[in-house]
Design a protein around this motif. Structure first.
Motif, PDB file in Angstrom:
ATOM      1  N   VAL A  18      -8.740  -4.165 -19.688  1.00 28.28           N
ATOM      2  CA  VAL A  18      -7.737  -3.360 -20.386  1.00 28.28           C
ATOM      3  C   VAL A  18      -6.344  -3.900 -20.071  1.00 28.28           C
ATOM      4  O   VAL A  18      -5.435  -3.853 -20.895  1.00 28.28           O
ATOM      5  N   ALA A  19      -6.240  -4.480 -18.885  1.00 31.79           N
ATOM      6  CA  ALA A  19      -4.950  -5.060 -18.514  1.00 31.79           C
ATOM      7  C   ALA A  19      -4.535  -6.121 -19.521  1.00 31.79           C
ATOM      8  O   ALA A  19      -3.363  -6.264 -19.880  1.00 31.79           O
ATOM      9  N   VAL A  21      -5.252  -6.169 -22.623  1.00 30.63           N
ATOM     10  CA  VAL A  21      -4.776  -5.490 -23.836  1.00 30.63           C
ATOM     11  C   VAL A  21      -3.337  -5.030 -23.636  1.00 30.63           C
ATOM     12  O   VAL A  21      -2.494  -5.163 -24.525  1.00 30.63           O
ATOM     13  N   ALA A  22      -3.091  -4.517 -22.449  1.00 33.56           N
ATOM     14  CA  ALA A  22      -1.743  -4.036 -22.159  1.00 33.56           C
ATOM     15  C   ALA A  22      -0.741  -5.192 -22.208  1.00 33.56           C
ATOM     16  O   ALA A  22       0.410  -5.033 -22.636  1.00 33.56           O
ATOM     17  N   PHE A  27       0.626  -5.686 -31.596  1.00 36.38           N
ATOM     18  CA  PHE A  27      -0.315  -4.839 -32.305  1.00 36.38           C
ATOM     19  C   PHE A  27       0.146  -4.886 -33.753  1.00 36.38           C
ATOM     20  O   PHE A  27       1.305  -4.599 -34.059  1.00 36.38           O
TER      21      PHE A  27
ATOM     22  N   LEU B 169      -6.528   1.259 -26.597  1.00 36.65           N
ATOM     23  CA  LEU B 169      -5.061   1.207 -26.661  1.00 36.65           C
ATOM     24  C   LEU B 169      -4.448   2.289 -25.785  1.00 36.65           C
ATOM     25  O   LEU B 169      -3.451   2.056 -25.084  1.00 36.65           O
ATOM     26  N   ALA B 172      -4.657   1.339 -22.243  1.00 36.19           N
ATOM     27  CA  ALA B 172      -3.689   0.279 -21.926  1.00 36.19           C
ATOM     28  C   ALA B 172      -2.254   0.805 -21.978  1.00 36.19           C
ATOM     29  O   ALA B 172      -1.302   0.036 -21.848  1.00 36.19           O
ATOM     30  N   ARG B 174      -0.726   2.044 -24.561  1.00 32.92           N
ATOM     31  CA  ARG B 174      -0.035   1.766 -25.830  1.00 32.92           C
ATOM     32  C   ARG B 174      -0.235   2.945 -26.778  1.00 32.92           C
ATOM     33  O   ARG B 174      -0.922   2.862 -27.805  1.00 32.92           O
ATOM     34  N   ASP B 177       0.847   2.667 -30.507  1.00 32.20           N
ATOM     35  CA  ASP B 177      -0.083   1.841 -31.287  1.00 32.20           C
ATOM     36  C   ASP B 177      -1.376   2.610 -31.540  1.00 32.20           C
ATOM     37  O   ASP B 177      -1.953   2.538 -32.628  1.00 32.20           O
TER      38      ASP B 177
END
Ligand code: SF4
Lengths: 731, 231
Positions: A18-19, A21-22, A27, B169, B172, B174, B177
């Motif tokens: 997930v890191a 993705v962060a 996006f 998302l 994370a 976000r 998003d």
């Protein structure tokens, strides 16, 4: 995509941190993505394949983008059937690959008669267990396979059945060109020939319409024939679309083409207008036929056919004047492929009439396409199972039927008595199209084992216990296809698209896995790629080479015109008389044989026939093609305008059509383009499968109105041997 | 026990996708399921809580928010998730393609294949797999360094993956998003719910989930409208 597949707790999260993705910057929302796509140029990959929308299997090149879709299909100029052009069906049918109605998992009928997805393991093991139990109790001849021939399908279905010990492999022939092929074989030892349409002086078509049952190259021939001034005559109960190219439409009562041929033969033989040298040197039995046709005068035929005697006489003389650059075109399904009790005999008579003209092998006459084929595979891993000693079921009962096609309807009819216990279908909607659907469905449902392999639910699948999901033709490689023509070719159906549904399988894998499960996997120890390459290596080619080119021609094997003097019969001659026909109950040479039914007062003969945008029932569920049907009301029946006026029926009225087996409602097209004793019902509609969301319940199905019966001797389904009444709804 | 939205959306994803028995039993254990329903209740009342990591102060004004979006039969169904065997049986009849009662939760089947005629001869046709929405999700998943699971690789716009992507998302951090993705990728659920409605009683659980998701969507949209107005 069944629930049997085990996945992670979170479908996506566990596959990367997930890191990560962060940390990624972008996006992209959907609109921004769409805008990017519109400007993305991207490489296009050319892939060669073969259309599957009808049995012509035209070669084409698909241009596939990086998104995995293709934006263009271009007909292959070297392919003898497409001649650089695809037809509307070829383009429209491609959407089947992505259709919502695709089957995605193996299915089994549950206790309530509804289908449920099961795993491949379960499907294969249960089918194998039942197959082997049937073999143990009743022998392998109690299993049958019905398939609509396609390159891999033909290879794998036959190998699978032969490996099990069964000879019973059938095509769709009974409802297509079985009677024609069988009748011709009795006369000339060949199931087919090709009229040299564009180079002829005169061509007569009996029912066949190149502009309706399209093969692009045939239509190009017709176009060129018109440009070349060929005298084109179309004999058909209906003024079909090919009449646009013709000099003359000769309306005829359905089922009476044999009478026309006999009378034309009478005219020529009476006046000594035939190629006497050819007949003396290369035929047997002429005297018998000459004697027989003496009674078939044009006046006699006029009564039966509805064609004036003078017209019959004129046409016969015109054919003779045009000979040897003239012939009656070979036909396919329409008038005598499988339509009437006299279809086989009509085909036999047609060949004999052409023999009078001395046209065989002549430029502008009737020729036999040049051919090419793969050699024998010597690598032991391709060793084929021994051919079963028994004959296919139905061969004894229909002795002049084509053994290569087989009388599938007869084989199915033996299920209730227990002679056949297990039935497999590959890409065959037999139940909807081969004879009366209710009766065929009943036969199939009575089997101990019934398995259908297809891309979408069909009437045949519905009747079966198991349905196995095939990939679409765009998602698989098949064995090379050798096609005859003036210049023969080999062509390839390659994978255009990645597999769309992961739980579907191509035909080669399905039969390999079924064979493994049944314990006969030793005959399937190769991949489709290995098989295709090995076949091509026998003629000095490779799979890579054919992949690259799509179609490869064999100019050194090109057709050479010249009078054909030897035939594939026992004595190498054309047979005006046939011992096999006598043994089957026919006269030695063909004489008049009435259709099974003749319309009385208020009755019509129901005739079918293709429209240019559909192939039988196979394309009715294709939305872009059905949209054309709906736009022009193509599902309507046709009725003669004078008859309609006398019955108070107007164009567009809703009418009720009834036969002994079925009653249904539809709308009517009132037209002078059909002779008065016929009703035309296009052969594509009346789908009764709700799973086919586009096709379901549109129009009527021709075969519902036809009783279950089989043409004596030849085995055809007699698709036009039925009478109907028509009445205006609400009148 | 409090459930955050990342976990909530991951759990909802599981309801529509292929999972193994132990996962399903864990997801639907009493505590987990009660937490899931509690979190859904909150989102239906407090759209601004979407993605909040800390448990926000509950400003619940209404005791029964579910009933505003669900029929009473749907509420009952929501409180009684199917057993693993029931879930499998439902999937075998409805989450498979080509049957009259097929109800695959795949966005492609409910939207135009593409609205760009240059990109396909079948542009604007509906009811085709691998529509633009699938290509978009496939690209998005790849761009974020994620991998499509094999079982759903052919259907990147499967509802399970869309919900799971919202979850990823959110996890994370976000949130915006995630909110945008959810709003964009849930519009088709209105059409999808009609499929479930047609299946009647046996689809009530799934229908309830879809109606809750549509409720959350409606609240988020309303919330966005308020923000725009106040901006
Ligand atoms: S004639 Fe048309 S439908 Fe038949 S194979 Fe060729 S392109 Fe396809």
């Amino acid at each position: 995509m069944t629930e049997t597949t085990i996945t992670r707790r979170s479908f996506l999260a566990a596959s990367a941190g997930v890191a990560a993705v962060a940390a990624t910057s972008g996006f992209v929302g959907f609109s921004a993505w769409e805008a990017e796509q519109a400007h993305a140029a991207g490489e296009k990959k050319a892939v060669h394949s073969l259309c599957n929308s009808c049995s012509s299997k035209c070669g084409f090149t698909a241009y596939v983008g990086e998104d995995g879709r293709f934006t263009e299909m271009v007909g292959d100029p070297d392919h003898p059937y497409c001649d650089g052009t695809l037809c509307a069906r070829g383009y429209g049918y491609a959407s089947i690959a992505w259709s919502e109605d695709r089957l995605t998992d193996p299915l089994k009928k549950n206790d309530q008669g509804k289908f449920e997805a099961i795993s491949w393991d379960q499907a294969l093991s249960e089918i194998a267990e039942k197959t082997n139990a049937i073999i143990a109790s009743d022998g392998p001849q109690s299993l049958i396979m019905i398939q609509d021939p396609r390159p891999s399908g033909s290879f794998y279905t036959k190998r699978f059945m032969n490996a099990l010990g069964s000879a019973n492999v059938y095509t769709h022939g009974v409802s297509c060109n079985m009677s024609k092929n069988s009748g011709m074989t009795q006369a000339i030892g060949a199931a087919d020939f090709t009229a040299d349409v564009a180079n002829a002086n005169m061509i007569m078509f009996l029912g066949r319409s190149y502009a309706d049952g399209i093969r692009p190259s045939s239509l190009h021939q017709l176009r060129d024939a018109k440009a070349n001034g060929v005298h084109i005559v179309i004999v058909d109960p209906r003024q079909n679309a090919s009449c646009l190219y013709a000099d003359e439409w000769v309306p005829i009562k359905p089922g009476t083409d044999l009478a026309l041929i006999l009378a034309m033969a009478h005219v020529l033989i009476k006046d000594g207008k035939y190629d006497a040298d050819y007949i003396a040197n290369y035929t047997v039995g002429f005297e018998d036929w000459a004697q027989r046709v003496q009674e078939y005068t044009p006046e006699w035929a006029a009564e039966i056919t509805g064609i004036p005697a003078e017209t019959i006489e004129r046409l016969a003389n015109e054919m003779w004047e045009a000979a040897p650059k003239a012939c009656i075109e070979q036909g396919w399904r329409a008038a005598f492929g499988c339509a009437h009790q006299n279809s086989g005999e009509t085909a036999r008579a047609l060949c004999l009439f052409n023999t009078l003209l001395g046209c065989w092998g002549i430029e502008g006459g009737a020729y036999f396409p040049a051919s090419a084929s793969a050699g024998k595979l010597t690598d032991p891993k391709f060793a084929a199972p021994a051919a079963p000693a028994e004959k296919i079921i139905g061969q004894a009962e229909y002795p002049v039927s084509s053994g290569g096609m087989g009388v599938s309807t007869f084989a199915l009819s033996t299920i209730p008595e227990g002679r056949v216990k297990g039935v497999f279908f590959y890409q065959s909607n037999c139940v909807a199209g081969y004879s009366n659907p209710a009766q065929l469905s009943e036969f199939v449902q009575a089997a101990e084992l019934s398995v259908a392999i297809d891309v979408q639910m069909t009437e045949t699948c519905q009747a079966c216990q198991y349905v196995l999901p095939d990939t679409s033709y765009l998602e698989r490689l098949e064995v090379p296809e050798f096609v005859g023509g003036k210049i023969p070719v080999v062509s390839l159906r390659d994978r255009v698209l990645e597999k769309i549904h992961p739980n579907t399988k191509p035909v080669d894998e399905i039969f390999t896995e079924l064979a493994n499960a049944c314990g006969v996997g030793q005959y399937f120890q190769f991949t489709i790629d290995e098989l295709a390459d090995a076949q091509l290596q026998t003629i000095g080619l490779s799979l890579d080479e054919l992949r690259e080119k799509g179609t490869i021609t064999f100019p050194e094997k090109a057709l050479k015109y010249g009078l054909k003097t030897t035939w594939n019969t026992a004595d190498k001659k054309v047979h005006f008389t046939s011992d096999a026909c006598v043994a089957a109950g026919f006269p030695a040479s063909p004489g008049w044989l009435e259709p099974l039914v003749m319309p009385g007062e208020g009755q019509f003969r129901l005739v079918g026939g293709k429209q240019a945008i559909h192939t039988h029932t196979q394309t009715a569920n294709i939305e872009p093609l059905m949209a054309i049907t709906k736009m022009y009301g193509l599902e309507r029946i046709w009725m003669n305008a004078d008859v309609a006026a006398s019955m108070g029926i107007e164009d567009g009225d809703e009418v009720e059509v009834s036969s002994d087996t079925h009653t249904g409602r539809t709308r009517v097209k009132v037209t002078q383009r059909i002779e008065p004793t016929s009703i035309y019902l296009p052969s594509h509609y009346g789908c009764s499968v709700p799973e086919q969301r586009t096709a379901y319940n549109v129009g009527l199905r021709q075969m519902d109105f036809v009783p279950f019966h089989i043409e004596p001797g030849y085995g055809g389904t007699m698709s036009q041997e039925t009478l109907v009444t028509v009445k205006k709804v609400g009148a | 026990m409090m459930m955050d939205d990342a976990r909530l959306f991951a759990a909802l994803a599981q309801c529509f996708g292929p999972v193994d028995q132990s996962e399903w039993e864990r997801t639907t254990s009493d505590d987990e399921w009660q937490a899931l329903i509690a979190r859904l209740r909150m989102l239906l009342q407090q759209p601004d809580a979407f993605g909040a990591v800390e448990a926000p102060l509950l400003r619940a004004h209404r005791a029964v928010p579910l009933q505003e979006f669900l029929s009473s039969r749907e509420v009952d169904a929501l409180f009684a998730p199917p057993s693993f065997a029931e879930k499998q049986s439902f999937a075998a009849r409805h989450f498979t393609g080509g049957l009259p009662e097929s109800a695959l939760p795949i966005e492609s089947l409910y939207v135009e294949w593409t609205n760009d005629p240059k990109r396909s001869p079948f542009a604007r046709q509906k009811g085709l797999y691998s529509a633009d929405t699938a290509l978009y999700m496939r690209d998005l998943i790849a761009d974020l360094g994620l991998e499509l699971p094999e079982s759903l690789a052919a259907y990147p716009d499967h509802l399970s993956l869309e919900l799971d992507m919202v979850s990823v998302l959110l996890e994370a951090g976000r949130t915006d998003d995630a909110r945008q993705l959810f709003l964009e990728r849930s519009a088709w659920l209105t059409a999808y719910r009609l499929k479930l409605v047609a299946l009647g009683e046996e689809a009530l659980f799934y229908l309830a989930l879809i109606d809750v998701l549509l409720g959350v969507r409606a609240q988020l949209e309303a919330d966005e409208g308020c923000e725009l107005e106040s901006a």
